[in-house]
Design a protein around this motif. Structure first.
Motif, short mmCIF file in Angstrom:
data_model
loop_
_atom_site.label_atom_id
_atom_site.label_comp_id
_atom_site.label_asym_id
_atom_site.label_seq_id
_atom_site.Cartn_x
_atom_site.Cartn_y
_atom_site.Cartn_z
N SER A 1 9.49 7.70 -0.12
CA SER A 1 9.37 6.35 -0.33
C SER A 1 9.83 5.40 0.77
O SER A 1 9.45 4.46 1.44
N SER B 1 2.18 1.78 -3.36
CA SER B 1 0.90 1.97 -4.26
C SER B 1 0.53 3.51 -4.18
O SER B 1 0.06 4.16 -4.98
N GLU B 2 0.48 4.00 -3.01
CA GLU B 2 0.11 5.15 -2.70
C GLU B 2 1.27 6.30 -3.49
O GLU B 2 0.63 7.17 -4.22
N ARG C 1 0.22 8.35 -7.05
CA ARG C 1 0.22 9.70 -7.04
C ARG C 1 1.24 10.30 -8.32
O ARG C 1 1.18 11.47 -8.67
N ALA D 1 0.64 -1.22 -0.08
CA ALA D 1 0.14 0.01 0.07
C ALA D 1 0.71 1.11 -0.06
O ALA D 1 0.50 2.18 -0.77
N PRO D 2 1.75 1.43 0.83
CA PRO D 2 2.40 2.93 0.88
C PRO D 2 3.15 3.07 -0.53
O PRO D 2 3.26 4.04 -1.00
N VAL E 1 -5.45 0.90 -4.47
CA VAL E 1 -4.73 1.96 -4.00
C VAL E 1 -4.06 2.74 -4.94
O VAL E 1 -4.23 4.01 -4.86
N THR F 1 -6.84 4.90 -7.09
CA THR F 1 -7.68 6.03 -6.22
C THR F 1 -6.56 7.14 -6.05
O THR F 1 -7.10 8.23 -6.22
N HIS F 2 -5.18 6.88 -5.79
CA HIS F 2 -4.44 8.11 -5.52
C HIS F 2 -4.17 8.68 -6.94
O HIS F 2 -3.95 9.88 -7.24
#
Ligand SMILES: NC(=O)C1=CN([C@@H]2O[C@H](COP(=O)(O)OP(=O)(O)OC[C@H]3O[C@@H](n4cnc5c(N)ncnc54)[C@H](O)[C@@H]3O)[C@@H](O)[C@H]2O)C=CC1
Ligand SMILES: CC(=O)C(=O)O
Ligand SMILES: [Mg+2]
Length: 372
Positions: free
Chosen positions: A309, A134-135, A139, A131-132, A178, A181-182
Motif C-alpha cells: 500500500s 481502493s484497489e 482486493r 484509486a491505489p 474501483v 471492481t477489484h
C-alpha cells in the motif's frame, strides 16, 4: 520547502506518507525532507534507507510538525496531531471530513491548508489518489470477508468457491467503481457467485463488456438490493459520492431478512459507511455482530498490507507532492484544477461543498481562494 513526514499513529496503521524514493526525488529538487524516526519501519523502510535518500531523521513527531512547511501523511491527523498543526502549514493526506465533525473543527481552528487525497480528481473523472488504496481495499475485501464467513469467526461457515457438489458463496458488491471492481474480480477468482450493483449505467456497461463472463451486474435500486441480500452470504459495500457521507443502503430492519451468519464488509466506512449498522473498527478488533449478521468495518484496510500500500500510494502522490513543494500550494492549485479539487480547508474556511452539506457548515469556493 521543508517537507515533514511523521510516523502514523492510528491503531495498526503501518503505512507511511513518503517512501525513500519519494524523499530522494524531493531532495534532488532542492527540498529538505524530515522523517520521524522509524516512520517507515512498518512498510519495510528503515531509517538508513531515508538517510541514503538524503532525508533527515528526527526523534519526535513534535519536531516534524514544528519544522515542516508541508506535512505528508497517510491517515487523517489524529487529535494529538491536529494540535500540532499551525496557521499557514500545508497538510497533504487522506481526510474523509464528511463523517468527522471533530476533525473538521480542529482543522478549521488550526488555520492550516489541507488537501485531501480522496478528493483530488483526474481528467477522466477518477480519483487518482484514492484509486491505489481502493484497489488494495477492494482486493482485500473478499479475503477478509471470507475469513469472517468462517464459523469460528461468527460467519455462516460457507466456503467461497464451494466444492464439487456444493455450490459457491453468493457475494453482492454494491458500487462497481474501483473498490467494487477489484472486490468482484477477487471474489469471482475465489470461485464465488458474484453480482455487482451500480447506479451508473455507463459503469454497468463497462463492467458487462469487460467482465461479463466473470460476474453479473445489476442496476442499483432499493428493491434490487432488498431482494439480493436475502440470499447473500457476503455483501461488500463499495459506494462513493466523492467527499460526501455514504448513503445508507441496508437498514437495520433489513438484517433480519438476511441469512444468519452472513457477512457485511463495509469498505465505504471511511465515508461513514453504507450500512445503517456499520461503525468503524480497527485491525485489532475488526468484526462484530448485529442481529446475527457479521460486520467488518475497518476504515484503513490497506494498512494491513502496508508495504504494497505504501508503495502504491507513493507512486500516485509523488507528482502532486513535488508540484506542491516546488510551486507552493497556491500556484500548484492554480495550475492544476484537479489538485485544487483536493482543497478541503484553508485558513479557517471550509472549501469542499459536499463536506459543508454533510456537516451543515458554510463553504467558500476553492476557486475564490486561489484566485484571491
Ligand atoms: N475502508 C478502507 O480502508 C478504504 C475505503 N475506501 C472507500 O471505498 C469507497 C469506494 O471507493 P472507490 O471504489 O474508489 O470509489 P469509486 O468512485 O471508484 O466508485 C464508487 C461507485 O459507487 C457507485 N455508487 C454511488 N452510489 C451508489 C448507489 N446508491 N448504489 C450503487 N452504486 C453506487 C458509483 O456510481 C461508483 O461507480 C470510498 O468511500 C472510499 O473512500 C477506499 C480505500 C480504502
Ligand atoms: C482511503 C483510505 O482512507 C485509506 O487507504 O486508509
Ligand atoms: Mg480510510
Amino acid at each position: 520547502m521543508k517537507i515533514g513526514c511523521p510516523k502514523e499513529i492510528k491503531p495498526q496503521e503501518f503505512r507511511v506518507g513518503m517512501t525513500p524514493n519519494a524523499a530522494q526525488e524531493a531532495v534532488a529538487r532542492g527540498h529538505e525532507v524530515i522523517i520521524e524516526t522509524n516512520a517507515g519501519m512498518g512498510s519495510g523502510f528503515d531509517n538508513d534507507s531515508y538517510v541514503a535518500a538524503g532525508a533527515r531523521i528526527v526523534d519526535t513527531a513534535e519536531e516534524v510538525f514544528a519544522t515542516a512547511d508541508m506535512i505528508v501523511k497517510v491517515k487523517e491527523p489524529q487529535a494529538v496531531e491536529r494540535k500540532m498543526l499551525r496557521e499557514g502549514q500545508l497538510l497533504f493526506t487522506y481526510l474523509h471530513l464528511a463523517p468527522d465533525p471533530d476533525q473538521t473543527h480542529d482543522l478549521l481552528a488550526s488555520g492550516c491548508t489541507a488537501i485531501a487525497y480522496e478528493t483530488v480528481t483526474d481528467r477522466n473523472g477518477g480519483l487518482p489518489l484514492l484509486a491505489p488504496m481502493s484497489e488494495v481495499a477492494g482486493r482485500l475485501a473478499p479475503q477478509v470477508g471470507s475469513w469472517t464467513l468462517q464459523k469460528a469467526n461468527g460467519g455462516r461457515g460457507v466456503l467461497m468457491g464451494g466444492v464439487p457438489g456444493v455450490g459457491p458463496a453468493k457475494v453482492i458488491v454494491i458500487g462497481g467503481g474501483v473498490v467494487g471492481t477489484h472486490a468482484a474480480k477477487i471474489a469471482a477468482g475465489m470461485g464465488a457467485d458474484v453480482t455487482v450493483l451500480d447506479r451508473s449505467l455507463p459503469r454497468l456497461r463497462y463492467l458487462d463488456d469487460v467482465f461479463g463472463g466473470t460476474f453479473k451486474s445489476q442496476y442499483s435500486t432499493a428493491g434490487a438490493t432488498a431482494e439480493l441480500i436475502q440470499d447473500a452470504d457476503m455483501v461488500i459495500g463499495a459506494v462513493l459520492i466523492p467527499g460526501a457521507a455514504a448513503p445508507k443502503l441496508i437498514s437495520r430492519a433489513q438484517l433480519s431478512t438476511m441469512k444468519p451468519g452472513a457477512v457485511l464488509v463495509d469498505v465505504a466506512i471511511d465515508q461513514g459507511g453504507c450500512f445503517e449498522t456499520s461503525k468503524a473498527t480497527t485491525h485489532a478488533d475488526p468484526i462484530y455482530e448485529v442481529d446475527g449478521v457479521m460486520h467488518y468495518c475497518v476504515a484503513n484496510m490497506p494498512g494491513a498490507v502496508a508495504r504494497t500500500s505504501t508503495i502504491a500510494l507513493g507512486n500516485a502522490t509523488m507528482p502532486f507532492l513535488l508540484a506542491l513543494a516546488g510551486k507552493g500550494w497556491k500556484k500548484a492549485c492554480q495550475d492544476d484544477p484537479h489538485l485544487l479539487a483536493g482543497l478541503n480547508v484553508h485558513a479557517g474556511q471550509l472549501t469542499y461543498e459536499a463536506v459543508g452539506t454533510a456537516l451543515g457548515l458554510d463553504v467558500v469556493s476553492p476557486e475564490a481562494i486561489v484566485n484571491a
